[in-house]
Write a protein that holds these residues in place. Structure first.
Motif, short mmCIF file in Angstrom:
data_model
loop_
_atom_site.label_atom_id
_atom_site.label_comp_id
_atom_site.label_asym_id
_atom_site.label_seq_id
_atom_site.Cartn_x
_atom_site.Cartn_y
_atom_site.Cartn_z
N ARG A 26 0.80 -1.22 0.05
CA ARG A 26 0.09 -0.17 0.11
C ARG A 26 0.98 1.36 -0.10
O ARG A 26 0.32 2.26 -0.78
CB ARG A 26 -0.95 -0.07 1.34
CG ARG A 26 -1.98 -1.03 1.23
CD ARG A 26 -3.14 -0.88 2.03
NE ARG A 26 -4.13 -2.12 2.01
CZ ARG A 26 -4.88 -2.53 1.24
NH1 ARG A 26 -5.23 -1.25 0.36
NH2 ARG A 26 -5.79 -3.05 1.03
N ASP A 27 2.00 1.23 0.71
CA ASP A 27 3.02 2.51 0.71
C ASP A 27 3.38 2.59 -1.01
O ASP A 27 3.36 3.83 -1.32
CB ASP A 27 4.17 1.84 1.51
CG ASP A 27 3.82 1.89 2.81
OD1 ASP A 27 3.21 2.65 3.50
OD2 ASP A 27 4.90 1.20 3.69
N ILE A 28 3.70 1.61 -1.74
CA ILE A 28 4.12 1.56 -2.99
C ILE A 28 2.96 2.18 -3.67
O ILE A 28 3.25 3.08 -4.63
CB ILE A 28 4.58 0.30 -3.29
CG1 ILE A 28 5.83 -0.09 -2.90
CG2 ILE A 28 4.96 0.28 -4.99
CD1 ILE A 28 6.23 -1.58 -2.99
N VAL A 29 1.87 1.81 -3.50
CA VAL A 29 0.64 2.26 -4.49
C VAL A 29 0.18 3.46 -4.02
O VAL A 29 0.02 4.35 -5.05
CB VAL A 29 -0.60 1.26 -3.98
CG1 VAL A 29 -2.05 2.24 -4.50
CG2 VAL A 29 -0.48 -0.04 -4.57
N ALA A 30 0.30 3.97 -2.74
CA ALA A 30 0.13 5.59 -2.57
C ALA A 30 1.31 6.55 -3.19
O ALA A 30 1.01 7.39 -3.63
CB ALA A 30 0.39 5.72 -0.88
N ALA A 31 2.53 5.64 -3.38
CA ALA A 31 3.70 6.68 -3.73
C ALA A 31 3.63 6.57 -5.35
O ALA A 31 4.17 7.58 -5.93
CB ALA A 31 5.01 6.11 -3.21
N SER A 32 3.02 5.84 -6.05
CA SER A 32 3.02 5.60 -7.47
C SER A 32 1.82 6.11 -7.98
O SER A 32 1.82 6.20 -9.34
CB SER A 32 3.31 4.18 -7.85
OG SER A 32 2.40 3.29 -7.45
N GLY A 33 0.87 6.30 -7.48
CA GLY A 33 -0.49 6.52 -7.94
C GLY A 33 -1.03 5.40 -8.79
O GLY A 33 -2.09 5.41 -9.41
N ALA A 34 -0.37 4.00 -8.52
CA ALA A 34 -1.00 2.89 -9.37
C ALA A 34 -2.17 2.23 -8.29
O ALA A 34 -2.21 2.70 -7.31
CB ALA A 34 0.17 1.93 -9.80
N ASN A 35 -2.40 1.10 -8.78
CA ASN A 35 -3.42 0.24 -7.93
C ASN A 35 -2.78 -0.98 -7.50
O ASN A 35 -1.66 -1.25 -8.14
CB ASN A 35 -4.84 0.14 -8.62
CG ASN A 35 -4.59 -0.92 -10.02
OD1 ASN A 35 -4.09 -2.01 -10.03
ND2 ASN A 35 -4.56 -0.10 -11.30
N LEU A 36 -3.23 -1.48 -6.56
CA LEU A 36 -2.75 -2.56 -5.75
C LEU A 36 -2.56 -4.03 -6.68
O LEU A 36 -1.44 -4.75 -6.64
CB LEU A 36 -3.62 -2.95 -4.71
CG LEU A 36 -2.84 -3.82 -3.58
CD1 LEU A 36 -1.77 -3.29 -3.13
CD2 LEU A 36 -4.01 -4.18 -2.49
N ALA A 37 -3.59 -3.99 -7.50
CA ALA A 37 -3.26 -5.19 -8.47
C ALA A 37 -2.22 -5.19 -9.62
O ALA A 37 -1.81 -6.05 -10.00
CB ALA A 37 -4.80 -5.44 -9.27
N SER A 38 -1.99 -3.83 -9.82
CA SER A 38 -0.78 -3.86 -10.88
C SER A 38 0.46 -4.13 -10.19
O SER A 38 1.34 -4.69 -11.15
CB SER A 38 -0.76 -2.39 -11.18
OG SER A 38 -0.47 -1.57 -10.21
N ILE A 39 0.72 -4.34 -9.10
CA ILE A 39 1.95 -4.84 -8.60
C ILE A 39 1.98 -6.24 -8.86
O ILE A 39 3.02 -6.82 -9.40
CB ILE A 39 2.11 -4.72 -6.95
CG1 ILE A 39 2.17 -3.29 -6.77
CG2 ILE A 39 3.09 -5.56 -6.59
CD1 ILE A 39 2.18 -3.01 -5.00
N GLY A 40 1.21 -7.03 -8.60
CA GLY A 40 0.82 -8.55 -9.28
C GLY A 40 1.13 -8.74 -10.55
O GLY A 40 1.78 -9.70 -11.10
#
Length: 203
Positions: A26-40
């Motif tokens: 969630r830290d990465i999502v907040a810093a990147s503006g991406a969504n959680l599913a995009s990490i996977g």
């Protein structure tokens, strides 16, 4: 930037601000503006994304170190190493994150291999600015040895600086130590003056 690049930028930002171990998805999502599913989707896991971010940050770090050595008037002594110690001041968060990443090398799939490949590239990158002092015909093995020596110095100095910057050697002191060491060891295959090695007996 594409979504993958956004994630890498966000992950590197988190490495500097929170470190490797404390960064959450969630830290990465907040810093990147991406969504959680995009990490996977792009990386498979948060750990794989952080590993990629660490490697990319290290590559950028290595390029800057190489530039420092290239711009120094005499890249083998005082001036260059003084600038390297100044470099540690501005990159302390990444130094800390790197220690955390190394600690995870046996636990995160592929991280050990990625770090090892990065170190191999770093050896040759750190040797490159010294080529004028070694001669343009210096063999790859010579460059590898010189690069490995400088990588060991950078890594060890970084750890000392992280633990106790006031007692870590300055660039001038490190250069002085190198001169003392070279004088004590002597040329290859030749025992230093006063060494008992190979002295033998007269009778």
């Amino acid at each position: 930037m594409g979504n993958r690049e956004d994630l890498l930028v966000g992950a590197k930002k988190c490495l500097y601000e929170r470190g490797y171990a404390r960064t959450t998805a969630r830290d990465i999502v907040a810093a990147s503006g991406a969504n959680l599913a995009s990490i996977g989707y792009h990386f498979g896991s948060k750990e794989a994304l952080l590993s990629a971010a660490v490697i990319e940050a290290f590559e950028e770090w290595g390029q800057e170190l190489r530039r420092i050595l290239e711009e120094a008037a005499d890249p083998t002594v005082d001036a260059a190493w003084e600038r390297v110690t100044e470099f540690f001041v501005t990159h302390r968060p990444l130094l800390l994150a790197s220690i955390e990443a190394f600690a995870q090398a046996d636990r995160v799939p592929g991280l050990r291999e990625q770090l090892a490949e990065m170190y191999e590239r770093a050896r040759m990158a750190l040797a490159a600015p010294l080529t004028p002092h070694l001669g343009d015909s210096a063999a790859d093995r010579t460059l590898w040895l010189v690069g490995s020596f400088h990588l060991a110095l950078v890594s060890g100095l970084g750890l000392q600086w992280l633990l106790d910057p006031e007692k870590a050697p300055t660039g001038e002191e490190l250069a002085q130590a190198m001169r003392i060491f070279v004088g004590a060891v002597g040329p290859a295959g030749t025992p230093p003056a006063g060494s008992p090695v190979g002295a033998g007996t007269a009778d």
